[in-house]
Design a protein around this motif. Structure first.
Motif, mmCIF file in Angstrom:
data_model
loop_
_atom_site.group_PDB
_atom_site.id
_atom_site.type_symbol
_atom_site.label_atom_id
_atom_site.label_comp_id
_atom_site.label_asym_id
_atom_site.label_seq_id
_atom_site.Cartn_x
_atom_site.Cartn_y
_atom_site.Cartn_z
ATOM 1 N N GLU A 1 -8.998 -1.174 -9.001
ATOM 2 C CA GLU A 1 -7.655 -0.843 -9.495
ATOM 3 C C GLU A 1 -6.593 -1.687 -8.791
ATOM 4 O O GLU A 1 -5.606 -2.107 -9.408
ATOM 5 C CB GLU A 1 -7.381 0.652 -9.267
ATOM 6 N N ASP B 1 2.502 6.916 -10.234
ATOM 7 C CA ASP B 1 3.240 7.421 -9.073
ATOM 8 C C ASP B 1 2.375 7.526 -7.826
ATOM 9 O O ASP B 1 2.825 8.004 -6.796
ATOM 10 C CB ASP B 1 3.880 8.774 -9.414
ATOM 11 N N HIS B 2 1.123 7.044 -7.928
ATOM 12 C CA HIS B 2 0.255 7.046 -6.744
ATOM 13 C C HIS B 2 0.576 5.839 -5.864
ATOM 14 O O HIS B 2 0.991 4.788 -6.364
ATOM 15 C CB HIS B 2 -1.221 6.963 -7.161
ATOM 16 N N ALA B 3 0.320 5.991 -4.553
ATOM 17 C CA ALA B 3 0.526 4.866 -3.639
ATOM 18 C C ALA B 3 -0.506 3.775 -3.929
ATOM 19 O O ALA B 3 -1.674 4.077 -4.232
ATOM 20 C CB ALA B 3 0.391 5.346 -2.200
ATOM 21 N N LYS C 1 0.806 -1.227 0.000
ATOM 22 C CA LYS C 1 0.000 0.000 0.000
ATOM 23 C C LYS C 1 0.835 1.270 0.000
ATOM 24 O O LYS C 1 0.440 2.281 -0.550
ATOM 25 C CB LYS C 1 -0.932 -0.010 1.225
ATOM 26 N N SER C 2 2.026 1.204 0.637
ATOM 27 C CA SER C 2 2.828 2.433 0.707
ATOM 28 C C SER C 2 3.758 2.574 -0.495
ATOM 29 O O SER C 2 4.350 3.635 -0.694
ATOM 30 C CB SER C 2 3.625 2.467 2.014
ATOM 31 N N GLU D 1 -2.289 5.756 -15.651
ATOM 32 C CA GLU D 1 -2.627 7.103 -15.185
ATOM 33 C C GLU D 1 -2.237 7.320 -13.725
ATOM 34 O O GLU D 1 -2.262 8.442 -13.246
ATOM 35 C CB GLU D 1 -4.141 7.336 -15.311
ATOM 36 N N ARG D 2 -1.927 6.245 -13.004
ATOM 37 C CA ARG D 2 -1.677 6.381 -11.567
ATOM 38 C C ARG D 2 -0.319 5.820 -11.156
ATOM 39 O O ARG D 2 -0.130 5.417 -10.012
ATOM 40 C CB ARG D 2 -2.771 5.650 -10.786
ATOM 41 N N SER E 1 -3.856 4.015 -2.321
ATOM 42 C CA SER E 1 -4.827 5.044 -2.723
ATOM 43 C C SER E 1 -5.735 4.565 -3.863
ATOM 44 O O SER E 1 -6.659 5.264 -4.251
ATOM 45 C CB SER E 1 -4.092 6.321 -3.148
ATOM 46 N N LEU E 2 -5.466 3.385 -4.404
ATOM 47 C CA LEU E 2 -6.278 2.878 -5.522
ATOM 48 C C LEU E 2 -7.602 2.308 -5.007
ATOM 49 O O LEU E 2 -7.699 1.854 -3.871
ATOM 50 C CB LEU E 2 -5.539 1.766 -6.269
ATOM 51 N N SER F 1 4.511 2.831 -4.608
ATOM 52 C CA SER F 1 3.760 3.357 -5.750
ATOM 53 C C SER F 1 3.330 2.204 -6.661
ATOM 54 O O SER F 1 3.818 1.071 -6.546
ATOM 55 C CB SER F 1 4.629 4.334 -6.545
#
Ligand SMILES: Nc1ncnc2c1ncn2[C@@H]1O[C@H](COP(=O)(O)OP(=O)(O)OP(=O)(O)O)[C@@H](O)[C@H]1O
Ligand SMILES: [Mg+2]
Length: 252
Positions: free
Chosen positions: A151, A141-143, A95-96, A138-139, A146-147, A98
């Motif tokens: 996703e 670099d997101h953690a 989760k932490s 599209e995501r 956060s999906l 990317s």
């Protein structure tokens, strides 16, 4: 491996957690390019079967044979290097980290020892995985945490593909997803089969199993009580009723 041999053969495996006897002699076959589904209710031994194949909880008796070679005595990393990847129950993404880091993990863990591509099978890398799952692109670099649930499931499947497996073991990928996302997971499985992958899917979702399976096994208390085609299962009210608890619901 002879041409007629299955890709995966599970031969009379008996698996325990300590003194707890969970799998009571399971045997199954999966031919290359097939989706084989194991259907069963909670606690029947589905995850334990996946753990047994992957070497995480090795069977005490019996054998797992993959591409003609036995997995007995081989540690999980050797089984993963041989070309078997898991999409675990509950996704289990980091989760932490990317999305990019989650996807890169199998490649770094296998340290370049990814199995050679089989003829006719797609070879996966980051750009190919992102083409298959544009939402992840599209995501990047997101953690992972956060999906959305859907996703995260795509990420778990994408991560498994990065290891270029011949065989993908999927543990209840539809769990907790909306009907629309279950349909998406189904589309992904069909696409993977079309790309030459083989899938062993464990599920409680009868409709999903019926729709994608080449062959279905029903598991009940660590034993297979049915093996056949989706058509054979849909006409077997005894099995549907006693072991899946759905025949009444299906008749409406
Ligand atoms: N680590 C463990 N130690 C002891 N018993 C366990 C362990 N994991 C599972 N079991 C037991 O083994 C049996 C089969 O569990 P398993 O997780 O394989 O079922 P499952 O079919 O995957 O269920 P679910 O659909 O709820 O995921 C259950 O009785 C469970 O309580
Ligand atoms: Mg389970």
């Amino acid at each position: 491996m002879a041409a007629s041999d299955p890709l995966l053969g599970v031969r009379d495996i008996h698996t325990y957690y300590g003194d707890s006897y969970v799998l009571h002699g399971l045997s199954l076959e999966l031919a290359a390019g097939q989706i084989v589904v194991i259907l069963g209710r909670n606690g029947m031994g589905k995850t334990t079967l996946i753990r047994s194949i992957a070497g995480l909880t090795p069977p005490r008796r019996g054998d797992v044979v993959f591409e003609g070679r036995s997995f007995t005595g081989r540690p999980p990393y050797a089984i993963s290097q041989a070309g078997v990847a898991i999409v675990p129950q509950g996704r289990r993404i980091f989760k932490s980290l990317s999305v990019r880091e989650n996807l890169a993990l199998p490649t770094s863990a296998l340290a370049g020892r990814r199995p050679a591509p089989m003829p006719g099978r797609k070879r996966w890398d980051m750009p190919e995985v992102l083409k298959e799952f544009p939402q992840l692109a599209e995501r990047l670099d997101h953690a992972g945490g956060s999906l959305s649930g859907g996703e995260q499931q795509m990420l778990a499947i994408g991560r498994a593909l990065m290891a270029n497996p011949s065989l993908i073991l999927m543990d209840e990928p539809s769990e907790g997803l909306s009907p629309k996302l279950v349909q998406h997971v189904e589309d992904i499985m069909r696409s993977l089969r079309a790309h030459g992958h083989s899938i062993l899917l464990v599920e409680q979702n009868l409709a999903l199993a019926m729709s994608v399976a080449d062959s279905i096994y029903v598991i009940s208390s660590g034993r297979f009580v049915f093996h056949g085609t989706p058509d054979q299962l849909s006409s077997n009210t005894e099995i549907l009723d006693s072991h899946l608890g759905v025949s009444a619901a299906r008749s409406h």
